[in-house]
Structures are given as C-alpha cells and as structure tokens.
Write a protein that holds these residues in place. Structure first.
Motif, PDB file in Angstrom:
ATOM      1  N   LYS A 245       0.859  -1.117  -0.108  1.00  0.00           N
ATOM      2  CA  LYS A 245       0.115  -0.028  -0.102  1.00  0.00           C
ATOM      3  C   LYS A 245       0.755   1.311  -0.014  1.00  0.00           C
ATOM      4  CE  LYS A 245      -4.272  -1.673   2.111  1.00  0.00           C
ATOM      5  NZ  LYS A 245      -5.219  -1.231   2.903  1.00  0.00           N
ATOM      6  N   TRP A 310     -11.867   0.901  -4.769  1.00  0.00           N
ATOM      7  CA  TRP A 310     -11.881   0.769  -3.269  1.00  0.00           C
ATOM      8  C   TRP A 310     -11.956  -0.592  -2.938  1.00  0.00           C
ATOM      9  CZ3 TRP A 310      -9.933   5.038  -1.577  1.00  0.00           C
ATOM     10  CH2 TRP A 310      -9.952   6.224  -2.350  1.00  0.00           C
ATOM     11  N   ALA A 314      -9.636  -2.314   0.103  1.00  0.00           N
ATOM     12  CA  ALA A 314      -9.998  -2.898   1.365  1.00  0.00           C
ATOM     13  C   ALA A 314      -9.607  -4.363   1.603  1.00  0.00           C
ATOM     14  CB  ALA A 314     -11.584  -2.840   1.337  1.00  0.00           C
ATOM     15  N   TYR A 315      -9.350  -4.568   2.860  1.00  0.00           N
ATOM     16  CA  TYR A 315      -9.183  -6.037   3.151  1.00  0.00           C
ATOM     17  C   TYR A 315     -10.240  -6.985   3.096  1.00  0.00           C
ATOM     18  CZ  TYR A 315      -6.897  -9.704   5.877  1.00  0.00           C
ATOM     19  OH  TYR A 315      -6.409 -10.957   6.314  1.00  0.00           O
ATOM     20  N   ASP A 319     -15.215  -3.451   4.711  1.00  0.00           N
ATOM     21  CA  ASP A 319     -14.072  -2.265   5.090  1.00  0.00           C
ATOM     22  C   ASP A 319     -14.337  -1.523   4.235  1.00  0.00           C
ATOM     23  OD1 ASP A 319     -13.565  -3.677   7.523  1.00  0.00           O
ATOM     24  OD2 ASP A 319     -11.794  -4.569   6.804  1.00  0.00           O
ATOM     25  N   LYS A 322     -14.924   2.235   5.255  1.00  0.00           N
ATOM     26  CA  LYS A 322     -13.902   2.641   6.244  1.00  0.00           C
ATOM     27  C   LYS A 322     -12.723   3.086   5.541  1.00  0.00           C
ATOM     28  CE  LYS A 322     -11.787   0.744  10.291  1.00  0.00           C
ATOM     29  NZ  LYS A 322     -10.380   0.522   9.950  1.00  0.00           N
ATOM     30  N   GLU A 323     -12.314   2.044   4.697  1.00  0.00           N
ATOM     31  CA  GLU A 323     -10.883   2.337   3.898  1.00  0.00           C
ATOM     32  C   GLU A 323     -11.032   3.568   3.271  1.00  0.00           C
ATOM     33  OE1 GLU A 323      -7.032   1.136   3.326  1.00  0.00           O
ATOM     34  OE2 GLU A 323      -8.487  -0.203   4.017  1.00  0.00           O
ATOM     35  N   TYR A 324     -12.105   3.855   2.437  1.00  0.00           N
ATOM     36  CA  TYR A 324     -12.210   5.211   1.751  1.00  0.00           C
ATOM     37  C   TYR A 324     -12.084   6.328   2.577  1.00  0.00           C
ATOM     38  CZ  TYR A 324     -14.418   9.057  -0.456  1.00  0.00           C
ATOM     39  OH  TYR A 324     -14.625  10.360  -0.776  1.00  0.00           O
ATOM     40  N   GLU A 326     -10.726   6.555   5.514  1.00  0.00           N
ATOM     41  CA  GLU A 326      -9.566   6.966   6.313  1.00  0.00           C
ATOM     42  C   GLU A 326      -8.471   7.629   5.393  1.00  0.00           C
ATOM     43  OE1 GLU A 326      -7.986   3.005   7.562  1.00  0.00           O
ATOM     44  OE2 GLU A 326      -9.172   3.227   9.361  1.00  0.00           O
TER      45      GLU A 326
END
Length: 334
Positions: A245, A310, A314-315, A319, A322-324, A326
């Motif tokens: 990442k 996205w 994301a894992y 998520d 949430k990933e977006y 952050e």
C-alpha cells in the motif's frame, strides 16, 4: 513504551454514496419508473441519446440493472416491434441477470450448476444485441454489450478482437468498452499483465485531451495491485500488505500523474464516467501520498464511491467505506 505512543485518531465516517457514480437525473427517473413496472420512460431516455454513445452506454447499463428478472418479458415485447432501444435493453438485461447469478467472485468460487445457468442466461443476450446492432448500424453500444457477453462466455480471442474493432470503428474512446477490453486482456481472464498494461498506456496516449478514458492507466495498475494484494493476504503477511500500500503507487505516480493531467488540464465538459475516473485517480494518488492530486480527485468524487478501486484496497468487503474514509480524511477536511 506503549503508554507514551500517540493514539491514532479514529477515522471520521464520511457520508458515502454507493452505486451511483453518475449525474443523470432523467436516468434516475426512468429507473424509478421501471421499478414501478413502467417501461416507456426507459425506452424514451435511450432513444433520445442514440447519437451520444457515452450517455447511451451508461443509461442502458443502469436500466439493465433495474430490469433484472424481467429480461424474458423485455425480449417478448421486443419481438413485437422494431424498436432498437428495446432490443438493446433486453440484451443488456440478460447480461445483468447472468452476472447476478454468477456473482462477483473468482471462477473457482462459482459452483458448476451456477455456471451452467450463468452461461445459458448470457447466451440469451447475444441475439437481441445483434438485432439492436442491425437496427442501428452506427451504434457502438450493442457491440460494447456484446463484448461484455463475450467476456463471460469465454469466446475465443479472435471473436473478442473482432467485436473490439466494431466498437472502435463506431466510437474510439467509449469508456465502458475500454474498461471491459482491459479486463479481457488482464491475466485473470486469460491475458497477461504486459498486454493489459500496454493497452492501458496506449489508451492514455491516444486519448483526446480532456477525455477521462485516460483512467485506464490507473485501472490497469489497480489490477496488478490486486493480484499482489491477494497474494499478501493469502500469505497472512501484514508487513507485505502495508508495504504494498505504501510503495506500489509511489513507484508509478509520475505516469499516472501525466495521464490525470491530460484529462484535467483540458476541460472537456461533463462526462458520464467522470466520477468513476475520479475514483481511480483519487485512490491512486492517495496511496502514492500525492496530496495535491489526491485532494483534487477526491473533491471531484464528491464522496460518490465506486467499488473499483476501493474494493481492491479494502482488506474485507465490509471495510470498503472505512478504507475510503481513512484515505479521504487524510486529504480532505472531515
């Protein structure tokens, strides 16, 4: 030492809009009418954009989603007249039904029985789309939908190339057709990373200034990123995931920046896929820690989130928002 470590602030959840990366109020009305069982608005909005392939491609894609479960009815109705929009919508509806049956997972996650239904449903799309193409010979959109059907049916490369030539002859920069062509060339569909990347770079090089089709370049990089990300997840290596990442998009930032600038420095007016392209560039520049460009494209997104890229970042699927948030909060005021 842990008691002295600075606590990381929690990410502020943004008010995210999912599954709506376009601005077309008339299309939204037509989709609502379809949900209520009325078809006239759908065929009307398709008829009025026959000379605008980008708009037409978007509209039939969205309306096809709302027609899931009604493809057979649409086909029977199309057989009673010579309306090319109805034939196009029927063919697209079969494609959307087929992919809904298959699901979004990899092939090895789809059972044999489900694959049989998937292929049978997808084959039903071919005839209506050829009829739509015959009724409007210069329309690129039936060919773009045939390309999607061919991808799922796993037709041979010669047939895929032939359909691609038909698309390009009618509309050389059709955004969703380029997206599908890139998938066809990707390793996960039997192509290779090298061929896919060459196509993406060529698409960016030959795109007219101001055309978001240059976003094929970050899309190709996200396909490669996804392969490496999945390998890191399977290895259960948090270090590999974090390193990927932090470093992948930093290494390719310059070429993606050149493509992005080709689009944004020459305003080409609103484009039906502009929000989708902003998603790709925003995620790429956020991961590359290019703050000015990340901010520019995040603002362009207006929190309208497209699953690609996205879901690749994301894992877990849950998520994604949430990933977006952050990443977005790092460059935008929360």
């Amino acid at each position: 030492m842990g008691m002295f470590r600075r606590k990381r602030p929690a990410a502020v959840a943004r008010e995210v809009v999912r599954d709506h990366t376009y601005d077309d109020a008339i299309l939204d009305i037509a989709a609502e009418e379809m949900d209520a069982g009325h078809l006239r608005a759908a065929t009307t909005v398709l008829a009025e954009c026959r000379a605008e392939p980008e708009v037409r491609a978007l509209r039939v894609e969205v309306l096809g989603e709302h027609a899931i479960g009604h493809a057979d009815e649409l086909l029977e109705l199309a057989k009673t007249n010579t309306d090319p929009d109805l034939w196009l919508l029927a063919g697209t509806a079969f494609i959307r039904e087929a992919w809904a049956i298959r699901g979004a997972g990899r092939a090895d996650s789809v059972g044999k029985d489900r694959f049989k239904v998937f292929f049978a449903t997808l084959r039903k799309a071919v005839g209506p789309l050829h009829e739509a193409a015959k009724l409007l010979p210069e329309d690129a959109v039936p060919w773009a939908q045939l390309q999607t059907a061919g991808l799922g049916l796993q037709v041979d490369r010669e047939q895929k190339d032939e359909v691609w030539r038909e698309i390009v002859r009618r509309c050389a920069t059709l955004y969703p057709a380029h997206w599908t062509r890139l998938q066809i060339l990707a390793a996960k569909w039997g192509g290779s990373a090298e061929e896919m990347m060459a196509f993406a770079q060529g698409s960016a090089d030959h795109a007219p200034p101001g055309d978001p089709v240059v976003a094929m370049l970050p899309l190709a990089h996200f396909e490669i990123f996804l392969e490496q990300f999945e390998e890191a997840v399977q290895a259960r290596s948090a270090l590999k995931i974090a390193t990927l990442k932090m470093r992948y998009f930093s290494r390719v930032r310059d070429e993606i920046a050149q493509a992005a600038d080709k689009w944004t420095r020459t305003p080409g007016g609103p484009h039906p896929r502009g929000l989708q392209a902003h998603n790709l560039f925003a995620a790429a520049f956020a991961l590359a820690d290019d703050a000015p460009r990340a901010r520019r494209h995040l603002l362009g997104m207006r929190d309208h989130v497209h699953d690609v890229p996205w879901s690749y970042v994301a894992y877990l699927a849950d998520d994604l928002e949430k990933e977006y948030s952050e990443l977005a909060n790092k460059y935008l005021d929360a």
